[in-house]
Motif scaffolding. Structure first.
Motif, PDB file in Angstrom:
ATOM      1  N   GLU A  12       2.719  57.754  49.713  1.00  0.00           N
ATOM      2  CA  GLU A  12       2.497  56.633  50.625  1.00  0.00           C
ATOM      3  C   GLU A  12       2.978  57.028  52.016  1.00  0.00           C
ATOM      4  N   VAL A  13       2.153  56.802  53.001  1.00  0.00           N
ATOM      5  CA  VAL A  13       2.554  56.989  54.395  1.00  0.00           C
ATOM      6  C   VAL A  13       2.453  55.631  55.068  1.00  0.00           C
ATOM      7  N   ILE A  14       3.585  55.142  55.550  1.00  0.00           N
ATOM      8  CA  ILE A  14       3.626  53.834  56.205  1.00  0.00           C
ATOM      9  C   ILE A  14       4.006  54.039  57.668  1.00  0.00           C
ATOM     10  N   ALA A  15       3.134  53.618  58.550  1.00  0.00           N
ATOM     11  CA  ALA A  15       3.392  53.699  59.993  1.00  0.00           C
ATOM     12  C   ALA A  15       3.599  52.293  60.529  1.00  0.00           C
ATOM     13  N   ASP A  16       4.631  52.116  61.331  1.00  0.00           N
ATOM     14  CA  ASP A  16       4.918  50.789  61.884  1.00  0.00           C
ATOM     15  C   ASP A  16       3.817  50.379  62.860  1.00  0.00           C
ATOM     16  N   GLU A  17       3.816  49.090  63.184  1.00  0.00           N
ATOM     17  CA  GLU A  17       2.692  48.514  63.936  1.00  0.00           C
ATOM     18  C   GLU A  17       2.527  49.123  65.330  1.00  0.00           C
ATOM     19  N   GLY A  18       3.613  49.661  65.904  1.00  0.00           N
ATOM     20  CA  GLY A  18       3.511  50.226  67.240  1.00  0.00           C
ATOM     21  C   GLY A  18       2.681  51.492  67.296  1.00  0.00           C
ATOM     22  N   ALA A  71      -2.570  52.259  66.975  1.00  0.00           N
ATOM     23  CA  ALA A  71      -3.023  53.167  68.029  1.00  0.00           C
ATOM     24  C   ALA A  71      -3.802  54.354  67.473  1.00  0.00           C
ATOM     25  N   ALA A  72      -3.549  54.712  66.225  1.00  0.00           N
ATOM     26  CA  ALA A  72      -4.200  55.879  65.627  1.00  0.00           C
ATOM     27  C   ALA A  72      -5.167  55.431  64.542  1.00  0.00           C
ATOM     28  N   PRO A  73      -6.334  56.039  64.446  1.00  0.00           N
ATOM     29  CA  PRO A  73      -7.302  55.639  63.428  1.00  0.00           C
ATOM     30  C   PRO A  73      -6.797  55.941  62.026  1.00  0.00           C
ATOM     31  N   LYS A  74      -7.323  55.206  61.055  1.00  0.00           N
ATOM     32  CA  LYS A  74      -6.892  55.362  59.671  1.00  0.00           C
ATOM     33  C   LYS A  74      -7.100  56.791  59.171  1.00  0.00           C
TER      34      LYS A  74
END
Length: 233
Positions: free
Chosen positions: A163-169, A173-176
């Motif tokens: 699982e890679v979880i990136a915060d909303e900030g 900004a980066a595509p899926k």
């Protein structure tokens, strides 16, 4: 199950530190030998077997009106009515005992790790790993970084899930597709048995994403530890 040496863990920490030199974002890595659920699985499978198997046994002719072999006999009493009562009582007692036996045996078998992993549905594994990753993301305060740009790389070995979880900030900004590439790098390392290499590759790609969208600031500070977190079994 393969574990990481201290040298491998040091490589991962160095990779995180190197990646964070080019960004104000934060990367945190977690290795879970196995996500929990073993006790829940044993109880659930035991209950299901105890509910379903005894009726199937009755359908195929199991006689519960007489004491089962090896089980204690109930004292006989006089009068026809008492004998009928005894037959009913014996059948009910035998049914309850059979359910208990099926529950215990099934729960013990499911408690064996290879068996449990084999019979646990893949969607359930995925949901558990995602829940564990999300819990760790919040517990470690990745959602509290200055610009909400924390990224968690979470690998669960027994479940073969990443699982890679990136915060909303940073996630918006980066595509899926670029986050899928981070997952792919980590999975490639796990499949080849090179866990540390998988982390290093995933960290480098995540760092490149962060560097593109969250460049370093003059007053930037390291908000999270760089070292790998290895969860207990």
């Amino acid at each position: 199950m393969k574990t990481l040496s201290q040298a491998d863990q040091d490589r991962i920490a160095q990779a995180v530190a190197q990646a964070e030199k080019t960004t104000a974002g934060e990367i945190h890595c977690v290795l879970a030998p196995e996500v929990g659920g073993d006790r829940e699985d044993a109880m659930a499978w035991g209950a299901a077997a105890a509910l379903l198997l005894p009726p199937i046994a009755l359908f195929f002719g199991l006689n519960l009106e007489s004491p089962l072999p090896g089980w204690p006999l109930t004292e006989w009493r006089a009068a026809h009515g008492a004998i009928v009562d005894l037959a009913v009582t014996t059948a009910v007692s035998n049914y309850i005992a059979l359910q208990a036996l099926v529950f215990i045996v099934t729960a013990m078998v499911v408690s064996i790790p290879p068996v449990r992993r084999l019979i646990t549905p893949r969607p359930l594994k995925a949901a558990r790993v995602k829940r564990a990753a999300t819990t760790h993301f919040l517990a470690q305060g990745l959602h509290l970084t200055r610009e909400r740009t924390g990224v968690l790389i979470f690998a669960a070995l027994a479940e073969h899930r990443v699982e890679v979880i990136a915060d909303e900030g940073i996630h918006a900004a980066a595509p899926k597709a670029v986050w899928d590439e981070v997952v792919a790098d980590m999975v490639a390392g796990l499949k080849s048995g090179r866990i540390a290499d998988g982390f290093v590759a995933a960290i480098a790609r995540a760092g490149a994403i962060l560097a593109t969208h969250v460049p370093p600031r003059p007053d930037d500070v390291n908000e999270l530890p760089d070292g790998l977190t290895v969860l207990p079994r």
